[in-house]
Enzyme design. Structure first.
Site, short mmCIF file in Angstrom:
data_model
loop_
_atom_site.label_atom_id
_atom_site.label_comp_id
_atom_site.label_asym_id
_atom_site.label_seq_id
_atom_site.Cartn_x
_atom_site.Cartn_y
_atom_site.Cartn_z
N TYR A 198 0.83 -1.20 0.00
CA TYR A 198 0.00 0.00 0.00
C TYR A 198 0.87 1.25 0.00
O TYR A 198 0.63 2.18 -0.79
CB TYR A 198 -0.92 0.01 1.22
CG TYR A 198 -1.60 1.34 1.45
CD1 TYR A 198 -2.63 1.76 0.61
CD2 TYR A 198 -1.21 2.20 2.46
CE1 TYR A 198 -3.25 2.98 0.78
CE2 TYR A 198 -1.82 3.42 2.66
CZ TYR A 198 -2.84 3.81 1.82
OH TYR A 198 -3.44 5.03 2.00
N HIS A 199 1.86 1.30 0.88
CA HIS A 199 2.73 2.47 0.94
C HIS A 199 3.44 2.71 -0.39
O HIS A 199 3.61 3.86 -0.81
CB HIS A 199 3.75 2.31 2.06
CG HIS A 199 3.19 2.46 3.44
ND1 HIS A 199 2.84 3.68 3.96
CD2 HIS A 199 2.92 1.55 4.40
CE1 HIS A 199 2.38 3.52 5.19
NE2 HIS A 199 2.40 2.23 5.48
#
Length: 279
Positions: A144-145
Site C-alpha cells: 500500500y505504501h
C-alpha cells in the site's frame, strides 16, 4: 460553476467530497463501480456514473459523458483506492497487481483521459488523494505504501508538466481517517495468516483495527468530511498549494518520520509489531 468528476464515491472520502461539493453549488459527477451505491448522492443533486478504474472502457465512457455535457472536465479528483496489508513475501502477486492497478494505474489513466480536454480549454485541476503513507512506511503496509509513494512522484512530475497548459495538480495527504478503508485494510490480511508470516500478518490486522477504534483516532484523526473540506479549499484557491495534509496525525507523522533516523524508527516499530522469525 466548475464541473467535478470524482472516482470512488460509494463510501468514505469520495462520498463525503461529492456531497460537500454538491452542497456548495458544484456540478458533481460522482462515480463508483456499482452505480446503485450512489443513490444517496443522486438524491443530493450529484450526477452519477458507473466507473471502474480497472476498466479502460469504463473510464473512457465516464470521461466522454462528462465532456459531452461540460466541454471538458473542470476538476478530476482521483480518489478510488484501498489498502492491501501483509508482509510483502506473503501477498500473492495478483493481489499486488490489483493494488497498483487501482491506486496507481487507474489514477494515471484517468489523468491521461481528462488532460486533452483540459489542455484544449486552457484550464483544469487534477486532485490526487495520496496519504501520509506516501511519506512513511509501517511494517505490513509495504505494498500500500509503495502505491502512495508512487502517487507522490506522479503528482510532482505532472504538476510541472501540465502547468504551462493552465492545469494545476494538487496532492492531498490525509492521515488517520475513520472510514470503511480501515475495515478493508484489516480484512486484506484474513487469507494471509498461515506460514512464516502468519502471526505477523494477524498482528498487523489487529493493530490496524485498534488504532482506528481507539480514542486516539478522534484526537489526531478525523472523518471523511475533514478531507472533503480541504479538497474544496484546494479547488477554490486561485493558487493552490502543491500539498495539503489533513488531520494532526498526518502533520505529526510526516514530521516525526523526517526527524527520526532509520534505526530508531525500526526500533519503534519493533515495539508495536512482532518481528517475523524462523524459516
Amino acid at each position: 460553476m466548475t464541473s467535478v468528476l470524482i472516482t470512488g464515491c460509494s463510501t468514505g472520502i469520495g462520498a463525503a467530497t461529492a456531497s460537500d461539493l454538491a452542497a456548495h453549488g458544484y456540478t458533481v459527477y460522482a462515480t463508483a463501480r456499482r452505480i446503485e451505491t450512489l443513490k444517496a448522492l443522486a438524491a443530493q443533486g450529484c450526477r452519477t456514473l458507473a466507473l471502474d478504474v480497472n476498466d479502460e472502457d469504463s473510464m473512457a465512457a465516464a470521461v466522454a459523458a462528462v465532456e459531452s455535457e461540460e466541454g471538458s472536465v473542470g476538476v478530476l479528483i482521483n480518489n478510488a483506492g484501498y489498502s492491501q496489508s501483509g508482509a510483502v513475501e506473503s501477498i500473492p502477486l495478483g493481489d499486488i497487481r490489483r493494488q497498483f492497478e487501482t491506486n496507481v494505474f487507474g489514477l494515471i489513466r484517468m489523468s491521461q483521459l481528462v488532460l486533452p480536454g483540459m489542455r484544449k480549454a486552457g484550464s483544469g485541476r487534477i486532485i490526487n488523494i495520496g496519504s501520509m503513507g506516501g511519506k512513511l512506511t509501517f511494517p505490513g503496509g509495504g505494498i500500500y505504501h509503495a502505491t502512495k509513494y508512487a502517487v507522490e512522484a506522479i503528482s510532482d512530475a505532472m504538476r510541472f508538466e501540465v502547468h504551462g497548459f493552465g492545469v494545476q495538480v494538487v496532492l492531498i495527504e490525509p492521515g488517520l481517517i475513520t472510514t470503511e478503508f480501515a475495515h478493508t485494510a484489516v480484512g486484506s490480511t484474513d487469507d494471509l495468516n498461515d506460514g512464516p508470516y502468519g502471526d505477523f500478518n494477524a498482528k498487523v490486522g489487529k493493530v490496524t483495527a485498534e488504532i482506528y477504534e481507539s480514542p486516539l483516532a478522534s484526537l489526531v484523526g478525523g472523518g471523511p468530511d475533514s478531507v472533503a473540506k480541504v479538497i474544496r479549499k484546494a479547488i477554490k484557491s486561485k493558487r493552490p498549494k502543491a500539498r495539503y495534509t489533513v488531520t494532526p496525525s498526518a502533520t505529526l507523522g510526516i514530521l516525526q518520520r523526517q526527524l527520526t533516523p532509520d534505526r530508531l524508527w525500526d526500533l519503534a516499530m519493533r515495539a508495536q509489531f512482532p518481528v517475523p522469525k524462523g524459516r
